[in-house]
Design a protein around this motif. Sequence first.
Motif, short mmCIF file in Angstrom:
data_model
loop_
_atom_site.label_atom_id
_atom_site.label_comp_id
_atom_site.label_asym_id
_atom_site.label_seq_id
_atom_site.Cartn_x
_atom_site.Cartn_y
_atom_site.Cartn_z
N GLY A 1 -28.91 -42.83 10.22
CA GLY A 1 -28.79 -43.44 8.90
C GLY A 1 -30.13 -43.94 8.40
N MET A 2 -30.99 -44.35 9.31
CA MET A 2 -32.33 -44.79 8.93
C MET A 2 -33.11 -43.63 8.31
N LEU A 3 -33.00 -42.44 8.93
CA LEU A 3 -33.68 -41.26 8.39
C LEU A 3 -33.08 -40.88 7.04
N ALA A 4 -31.75 -41.00 6.91
CA ALA A 4 -31.09 -40.68 5.64
C ALA A 4 -31.53 -41.65 4.55
N PHE A 5 -31.69 -42.92 4.92
CA PHE A 5 -32.15 -43.92 3.96
C PHE A 5 -33.58 -43.62 3.50
N ILE A 6 -34.44 -43.25 4.45
CA ILE A 6 -35.82 -42.88 4.12
C ILE A 6 -35.84 -41.69 3.17
N LEU A 7 -34.99 -40.69 3.47
CA LEU A 7 -34.89 -39.52 2.60
C LEU A 7 -34.44 -39.92 1.20
N TYR A 8 -33.48 -40.83 1.12
CA TYR A 8 -32.98 -41.32 -0.17
C TYR A 8 -34.09 -42.00 -0.97
N VAL A 9 -34.81 -42.92 -0.34
CA VAL A 9 -35.87 -43.66 -1.02
C VAL A 9 -36.98 -42.73 -1.50
N PHE A 10 -37.41 -41.82 -0.62
CA PHE A 10 -38.49 -40.92 -0.99
C PHE A 10 -38.07 -39.92 -2.06
N LYS B 1 -29.94 -33.39 -8.47
CA LYS B 1 -30.45 -32.16 -7.86
C LYS B 1 -29.70 -31.90 -6.56
N ILE B 2 -29.64 -30.62 -6.19
CA ILE B 2 -28.92 -30.23 -4.98
C ILE B 2 -29.82 -30.33 -3.74
N ILE B 3 -31.15 -30.41 -3.95
CA ILE B 3 -32.09 -30.40 -2.82
C ILE B 3 -31.80 -31.51 -1.80
N PRO B 4 -31.58 -32.77 -2.25
CA PRO B 4 -31.29 -33.82 -1.25
C PRO B 4 -30.03 -33.54 -0.43
N ILE B 5 -29.04 -32.90 -1.07
CA ILE B 5 -27.80 -32.58 -0.35
C ILE B 5 -28.08 -31.56 0.74
N ILE B 6 -28.83 -30.50 0.39
CA ILE B 6 -29.17 -29.46 1.37
C ILE B 6 -29.97 -30.06 2.52
N ILE C 1 -19.74 -40.63 7.42
CA ILE C 1 -19.48 -41.28 6.12
C ILE C 1 -20.66 -42.15 5.71
N LYS C 2 -21.16 -42.96 6.66
CA LYS C 2 -22.27 -43.87 6.33
C LYS C 2 -23.54 -43.10 5.97
N THR C 3 -23.84 -42.04 6.73
CA THR C 3 -25.04 -41.25 6.46
C THR C 3 -24.89 -40.46 5.16
N SER C 4 -23.70 -39.92 4.93
CA SER C 4 -23.44 -39.15 3.71
C SER C 4 -23.62 -40.01 2.47
N PHE C 5 -23.39 -41.31 2.59
CA PHE C 5 -23.53 -42.21 1.46
C PHE C 5 -24.93 -42.14 0.87
N PHE C 6 -25.96 -42.20 1.74
CA PHE C 6 -27.35 -42.14 1.26
C PHE C 6 -27.68 -40.76 0.68
N ILE C 7 -27.18 -39.72 1.33
CA ILE C 7 -27.47 -38.36 0.87
C ILE C 7 -26.85 -38.12 -0.50
N LEU C 8 -25.63 -38.56 -0.67
CA LEU C 8 -24.95 -38.40 -1.96
C LEU C 8 -25.63 -39.24 -3.05
N LEU C 9 -26.03 -40.45 -2.70
CA LEU C 9 -26.75 -41.29 -3.66
C LEU C 9 -28.04 -40.60 -4.13
N ALA C 10 -28.74 -39.98 -3.19
CA ALA C 10 -29.98 -39.29 -3.54
C ALA C 10 -29.71 -38.14 -4.50
N GLY C 11 -28.68 -37.32 -4.20
CA GLY C 11 -28.35 -36.20 -5.06
C GLY C 11 -27.89 -36.62 -6.44
N ILE C 12 -27.05 -37.66 -6.48
CA ILE C 12 -26.54 -38.15 -7.77
C ILE C 12 -27.65 -38.77 -8.60
N SER C 13 -28.53 -39.52 -7.96
CA SER C 13 -29.58 -40.24 -8.68
C SER C 13 -30.57 -39.31 -9.37
#
Length: 317
Positions: free
Chosen positions: A269-278, A246-251, A231-243
Amino acid sequence: MKIKKSNLYAILAAICVLIFSLNILPLYIDGDQLHYRDFYKYCFYDSLTLSQQFFCYQNTLGSQEPGYFFISKLASIYLEKDIFIAISNTILTFFMTILILNHYQKNWQRIAFIVLIITNYYFIVMLLSAERLKFSFIFLIISLLVSGNKKIISFGVATLTHIQSILLVGPYYLAQVLDKKTNIWIRVLAIIGFIFLSSALLILLNEHISSKFTSYSDSTNEAGTGVIGVIKTSFFILLAGISVRKIIPIICGIPLILLSYFLGSERIGMLAFILYVFTILYYKGKMDILLFIVMLYFSFKSISFISNVITYGNGYY
């Protein structure tokens, strides 16, 4: 000699982190750092052969990646551990600031974003605790600043320093393919290839995951495993996709979500956060309001981590 403004900002940020590191690092003596200090202190005796030193490294840190081992071996000849890590933190901050200034839209927000990054909880964890990931991230950043064979070599060194960094390298190349007007079948093959490589990585890391699950649970009191971690990691991934819509961050985030079930949200979660920011910087070139709120929250969260280091010698106390 005239210094470029971007280099001046990077130098100032690096100096701030150097001063912070020199004062806080000696206080971090428990948790993960207990093992890192033992490795640096006991694994490089002259009486040990190279294979014995590497065996000591494997047993002390539970790691197979050679990158951090050889970097530390070289540093141990000349530097005391805290000085070595403080210098590494300085290098990380300098290159990271240069990268941000190169890709962030030229306005006053760039400086605010750099401040939010430097005070970010995950960045502080990388400075003080997650050493192998830190060195891997240094090479990841360098790879984004160079081109050609230098980029491939930097990506390779990053992976050899921390195998999980491939979960950030993969999304970079996948985005390069999917964002271009390439044939639909090439896009499909790229996605299938990414999923295949991610699955292969999970299989290769099976034993590593098991050992790290026990290690992280014991040393960091990680509560974010299982469904909570997902759940915590998915939060960053979903934020990236919504922001970026695009579907790429979800994949790209699916492997991270799967790993978070076993390793917990603290590290993955740190890696997911980095993915979100980038993702935000790659597509938008600046912070949006969601990222600003998230960054602000994690800057405040870093206060308790630093306080724990000062008080208890362990940020995860």
